[in-house]
Design a protein around this motif. Structure first.
Motif, PDB file in Angstrom:
ATOM      1  N   GLU A 450      -9.629  11.405   4.308  1.00 55.48           N
ATOM      2  CA  GLU A 450     -10.837  11.765   3.564  1.00 55.48           C
ATOM      3  C   GLU A 450     -12.050  10.957   4.032  1.00 55.48           C
ATOM      4  OE1 GLU A 450      -8.219  12.713  -0.468  1.00 55.48           O
ATOM      5  OE2 GLU A 450      -9.567  10.971  -0.388  1.00 55.48           O
ATOM      6  N   MET A 451     -11.854   9.658   4.222  1.00 55.44           N
ATOM      7  CA  MET A 451     -12.975   8.808   4.618  1.00 55.44           C
ATOM      8  C   MET A 451     -13.403   9.081   6.060  1.00 55.44           C
ATOM      9  SD  MET A 451     -13.800   7.124   1.928  1.00 55.44           S
ATOM     10  CE  MET A 451     -14.945   5.930   2.577  1.00 55.44           C
ATOM     11  N   ALA A 452     -12.445   9.437   6.914  1.00 59.48           N
ATOM     12  CA  ALA A 452     -12.796   9.793   8.295  1.00 59.48           C
ATOM     13  C   ALA A 452     -13.685  11.028   8.311  1.00 59.48           C
ATOM     14  CB  ALA A 452     -11.536  10.022   9.110  1.00 59.48           C
ATOM     15  N   GLU A 453     -13.330  12.011   7.492  1.00 62.89           N
ATOM     16  CA  GLU A 453     -14.131  13.247   7.425  1.00 62.89           C
ATOM     17  C   GLU A 453     -15.512  12.973   6.841  1.00 62.89           C
ATOM     18  OE1 GLU A 453     -13.830  17.712   5.411  1.00 62.89           O
ATOM     19  OE2 GLU A 453     -12.052  16.440   5.574  1.00 62.89           O
ATOM     20  N   LYS A 454     -15.586  12.095   5.857  1.00 63.15           N
ATOM     21  CA  LYS A 454     -16.843  11.817   5.162  1.00 63.15           C
ATOM     22  C   LYS A 454     -17.772  10.929   5.987  1.00 63.15           C
ATOM     23  CE  LYS A 454     -16.353  11.067   0.832  1.00 63.15           C
ATOM     24  NZ  LYS A 454     -16.030  10.415  -0.483  1.00 63.15           N
ATOM     25  N   THR A 455     -17.205   9.951   6.714  1.00 63.10           N
ATOM     26  CA  THR A 455     -18.031   8.931   7.376  1.00 63.10           C
ATOM     27  C   THR A 455     -18.056   9.034   8.900  1.00 63.10           C
ATOM     28  OG1 THR A 455     -16.195   7.341   7.562  1.00 63.10           O
ATOM     29  CG2 THR A 455     -17.480   7.325   5.499  1.00 63.10           C
ATOM     30  N   GLY A 456     -17.103   9.749   9.480  1.00 64.77           N
ATOM     31  CA  GLY A 456     -17.003   9.796  10.935  1.00 64.77           C
ATOM     32  C   GLY A 456     -16.271   8.615  11.533  1.00 64.77           C
ATOM     33  N   GLU A 457     -15.785   7.715  10.694  1.00 70.97           N
ATOM     34  CA  GLU A 457     -15.022   6.564  11.184  1.00 70.97           C
ATOM     35  C   GLU A 457     -13.652   7.005  11.689  1.00 70.97           C
ATOM     36  OE1 GLU A 457     -15.873   3.532  11.618  1.00 70.97           O
ATOM     37  OE2 GLU A 457     -17.544   3.065  10.272  1.00 70.97           O
ATOM     38  N   HIS A 458     -13.116   6.242  12.644  1.00 72.20           N
ATOM     39  CA  HIS A 458     -11.753   6.474  13.110  1.00 72.20           C
ATOM     40  C   HIS A 458     -10.860   5.377  12.540  1.00 72.20           C
ATOM     41  CE1 HIS A 458      -8.401   5.994  16.142  1.00 72.20           C
ATOM     42  NE2 HIS A 458      -8.247   7.232  15.720  1.00 72.20           N
ATOM     43  N   PHE A 459      -9.822   5.778  11.810  1.00 76.77           N
ATOM     44  CA  PHE A 459      -8.905   4.825  11.185  1.00 76.77           C
ATOM     45  C   PHE A 459      -7.536   4.880  11.860  1.00 76.77           C
ATOM     46  CE2 PHE A 459     -11.989   5.918   7.890  1.00 76.77           C
ATOM     47  CZ  PHE A 459     -12.343   4.671   7.419  1.00 76.77           C
ATOM     48  N   ALA A 460      -6.850   3.765  11.886  1.00 79.05           N
ATOM     49  CA  ALA A 460      -5.477   3.697  12.374  1.00 79.05           C
ATOM     50  C   ALA A 460      -4.679   2.823  11.410  1.00 79.05           C
ATOM     51  CB  ALA A 460      -5.420   3.131  13.781  1.00 79.05           C
ATOM     52  N   ILE A 461      -3.516   3.297  11.026  1.00 81.90           N
ATOM     53  CA  ILE A 461      -2.649   2.551  10.108  1.00 81.90           C
ATOM     54  C   ILE A 461      -1.620   1.787  10.932  1.00 81.90           C
ATOM     55  CG2 ILE A 461      -1.032   2.715   8.180  1.00 81.90           C
ATOM     56  CD1 ILE A 461      -2.428   5.355   7.410  1.00 81.90           C
ATOM     57  N   LYS A 462      -1.554   0.488  10.712  1.00 86.46           N
ATOM     58  CA  LYS A 462      -0.638  -0.381  11.444  1.00 86.46           C
ATOM     59  C   LYS A 462       0.293  -1.102  10.477  1.00 86.46           C
ATOM     60  CE  LYS A 462      -2.526   0.362  15.524  1.00 86.46           C
ATOM     61  NZ  LYS A 462      -1.777   0.977  16.649  1.00 86.46           N
ATOM     62  N   ARG A 463       1.414  -1.580  11.003  1.00 80.86           N
ATOM     63  CA  ARG A 463       2.433  -2.196  10.154  1.00 80.86           C
ATOM     64  C   ARG A 463       2.155  -3.662   9.856  1.00 80.86           C
ATOM     65  NH1 ARG A 463       7.871  -1.824  12.840  1.00 80.86           N
ATOM     66  NH2 ARG A 463       8.580  -2.601  10.828  1.00 80.86           N
ATOM     67  N   PHE A 464       1.625  -4.403  10.849  1.00 82.32           N
ATOM     68  CA  PHE A 464       1.521  -5.853  10.697  1.00 82.32           C
ATOM     69  C   PHE A 464       0.084  -6.333  10.909  1.00 82.32           C
ATOM     70  CE2 PHE A 464       5.952  -5.190  12.031  1.00 82.32           C
ATOM     71  CZ  PHE A 464       6.616  -5.887  11.023  1.00 82.32           C
ATOM     72  N   PHE A 465      -0.514  -6.898   9.857  1.00 85.06           N
ATOM     73  CA  PHE A 465      -1.811  -7.563   9.985  1.00 85.06           C
ATOM     74  C   PHE A 465      -1.638  -8.701  10.987  1.00 85.06           C
ATOM     75  CE2 PHE A 465      -5.033 -10.581   8.046  1.00 85.06           C
ATOM     76  CZ  PHE A 465      -6.146  -9.848   8.434  1.00 85.06           C
ATOM     77  N   PRO A 466      -2.400  -8.710  12.096  1.00 85.02           N
ATOM     78  CA  PRO A 466      -2.101  -9.654  13.185  1.00 85.02           C
ATOM     79  C   PRO A 466      -2.554 -11.082  12.937  1.00 85.02           C
ATOM     80  CG  PRO A 466      -4.001  -8.306  13.746  1.00 85.02           C
ATOM     81  CD  PRO A 466      -3.498  -7.791  12.428  1.00 85.02           C
ATOM     82  N   PHE A 467      -3.409 -11.275  11.914  1.00 87.11           N
ATOM     83  CA  PHE A 467      -3.836 -12.625  11.563  1.00 87.11           C
ATOM     84  C   PHE A 467      -3.031 -13.053  10.338  1.00 87.11           C
ATOM     85  CE2 PHE A 467      -7.564 -10.117  13.045  1.00 87.11           C
ATOM     86  CZ  PHE A 467      -7.609 -10.622  14.328  1.00 87.11           C
ATOM     87  N   LEU A 468      -3.167 -14.291   9.955  1.00 86.36           N
ATOM     88  CA  LEU A 468      -2.387 -14.785   8.826  1.00 86.36           C
ATOM     89  C   LEU A 468      -3.109 -14.486   7.522  1.00 86.36           C
ATOM     90  CD1 LEU A 468      -1.269 -18.125  10.455  1.00 86.36           C
ATOM     91  CD2 LEU A 468      -0.014 -15.972  10.309  1.00 86.36           C
TER      92      LEU A 468
END
Length: 551
Positions: A450-468
């Motif tokens: 929904e937000m990609a369609e509304k804002t034009g942003e590209h999102f990617a869902i990942k499993r592990f936040f790489p920082f602590l």
């Protein structure tokens, strides 16, 4: 502050609150953290709902804390009388401003920093960002005073739109994320108390610490459904000293230390192969011998530790792998030392002395077991040590403790002791085979679309936040053997890095990261990108909350 906020858009509210929060230093391990907690508390008290319901704000003092730091809790209960609760958390502290050098006096002044970067000779990228007016500079602007401001803006929004709140929201603003994670570890106890006393059912915890481009030109906004973990594998290396005139009969611990760096540090063969995930190799954080002053004796002992990210592997597996590497590394160095000594004796036409070239490799748990089998009262030694030692750095304290234990070994021999030091952050990711995990994943996917369609942003869902992240402490998974591998090999863990392991295991709160976006976290050019962080992110977080509660 409400009077300043009430006529502003959400974007402008977040910008104002971020500037306000940045203006108050809150460096890790200082009284500034406690002062910033009071600032946040007063902001929330100014919101009309909490003026009328002050009992929904409370503070949690950190026990026995030198700086009297505290966490701030804010509960916004749904009118639906539900027990389902989403946690939103952010950390109060920042790193210091020493890296700002000559402009340190304006490190907490975003407008002054903006003018500086617009006028001074800086990189083209930095100049473009400053001239665009779309970035806010300042210590903590990215990590993570803007994250606090986003949570506060959403708290204000829902407090004024209670009809949109299908479940409870619990906000936590905690101290000491950048150092020892004291704040979130204390908060775990409070979360467990609320669960037991109020029956709160925690659906998920949302952290909004920062993300940044992963490569040049990267515009993707990453949404993380878990957290990489971390251990600090440490090596106490005791060699055999000698006079420099007989150096070839010594077992130099710095040679072994260097070989371990070669075999472990930055080695891509040690990273976990996870498709699509940013996975980092081990990196050296400390390497030195234990000599305090000059003399003509070769070093007796050395210290070494690595930052080691963990993803799917267990600590038990990693410790076994590191022990194997250590055995191979020490065998190679001992073989080299022995061969060099023999060659030297042949070249000088002199007989060899009897030299014992053996070195023992063991984990801390095995070392303690060996001492106790020899009748050494390790518990008494540890208690006595802590009655006399107040070293602030817990890692150095651990090395000093092992040094003390080694001194009580009646049969002291060259050895390498592999152990864990602070901090330890458990790894975890969303359990998508479970109903709650599926629910959270679906909400994030719907929101991203929904937000990609509304804002034009590209999102990617990942499993592990790489920082602590503080989210690492909200659950604990793995077998009892895995947990034992940590506790039993962590010298004086209950004193040097106490963890509410039982509560973490019982809570099992999923942790996701929906983050502000910027560049150069922990650098003097730190900056947050306002259009996304102040405009898109608060709406994205609201959408995830509403999708979860609507399921």
């Amino acid at each position: 502050m409400y009077e300043q906020l009430k006529q502003l858009s959400t974007y402008d509210q977040i910008e104002l609150m971020t500037k306000t929060l940045v203006s108050y230093p809150s460096y890790s391990g200082t009284e500034g953290e406690a002062y910033k907690a009071n600032v946040i508390k007063e902001i929330v008290y100014s919101f009309p709902y909490f003026t009328e319901n002050p009992e929904h704000i409370w503070e949690q003092l950190i026990l026995d804390d030198l700086y009297q730091r505290k966490n701030i809790f804010v509960l916004l209960p749904s009118p639906n009388k539900t027990k389902e609760t989403i946690i939103l958390h952010a950390h109060i502290d920042t790193v210091h401003t020493y890296d700002y050098g000559s402009i340190q006096p304006i490190a907490h002044q975003p407008d002054a920093l903006l003018r500086y970067f617009q006028q001074e000779q800086v990189t083209d990228e930095l100049k473009r960002d400053a001239d665009s007016g779309e970035w806010m500079f300042g210590r903590g602007a990215l990590d993570m005073q803007s994250g606090i401001a986003v949570h506060l803006a959403n708290l204000l929004y829902y407090s004024e739109h209670m009809d949109e709140l299908e479940g409870n929201l619990l906000f936590i603003f905690n101290v000491d994320e950048e150092a020892e994670h004291t704040g979130i570890k204390a908060a775990v106890g409070e979360l467990y108390r609320l669960k037991e006393e109020k029956g709160l059912q925690y659906v998920v915890a949302i952290n909004n610490d920062f993300i940044a481009p992963l490569y040049q030109g990267d515009q993707t906004k990453y949404l993380y459904v878990g957290n990489a973990g971390k251990i600090l594998p440490s090596f106490y290396i005791q060699g055999r000293e000698s006079h420099v005139g007989e150096a070839l009969t010594a077992i130099d611990p710095t040679l072994i230390s260097s070989e371990l760096v070669n075999r472990i540090g930055y080695q891509l063969n040690l990273i976990e192969n996870l498709d699509g995930e940013l996975v980092n190799p081990p990196s050296v954080l400390l390497q030195r011998d234990r000599k305090d002053f000059y003399n003509v004796q070769t070093p007796l002992a050395a210290m070494l530790y690595f930052n080691y990210f963990i993803y799917e592997k267990s600590v038990k597996e990693i410790m076994a792998e590191l022990k194997r590497i250590t055995e191979e590394a020490s065998a190679q160095i001992i073989s080299r030392l022995k061969s060099t000594y023999q060659t030297y004796c042949q070249q000088k036409n002199m007989p060899e002395k009897e030299v014992d070239w053996q070195i023992k490799v063991q984990t801390y748990n095995d070392f303690i077991g060996e001492l106790e089998s020899k009748g050494v009262d390790t518990a008494e030694i540890i208690d006595s040590f802590f009655s006399r030692n107040l070293e602030r750095d817990s890692r150095l304290t651990a090395f000093n403790l092992i040094n003390e234990l080694v001194a009580h070994d009646p049969g002291t021999t060259p050895r390498i002791i592999l152990f864990l030091a602070a901090p330890y952050l458990p790894n975890h990711t969303l359990q998508e085979t479970q109903e709650n995990g599926k629910r959270i994943r679906k909400a994030i996917e719907q929101t991203a679309e929904e937000m990609a369609e509304k804002t034009g942003e590209h999102f990617a869902i990942k499993r592990f936040f790489p920082f602590l992240s503080d989210g690492n402490f909200l659950s604990l998974k793995g077998s009892q053997q895995d947990i034992d591998a940590v506790v039993q090999n962590f010298p004086a863990q209950d004193k040097l890095f106490p963890m509410p392991l039982a509560e973490m295991e019982k809570l099992q709160i999923p942790s996701i990261n929906l983050c502000v976006y910027g560049k150069d976290g922990h650098r003097w050019t730190e900056r947050v990108y306002k259009p996304y962080s102040f405009g898109t992110l608060p709406l994205l977080i609201r959408s995830v909350i509403e999708h979860i509660f609507s399921e």
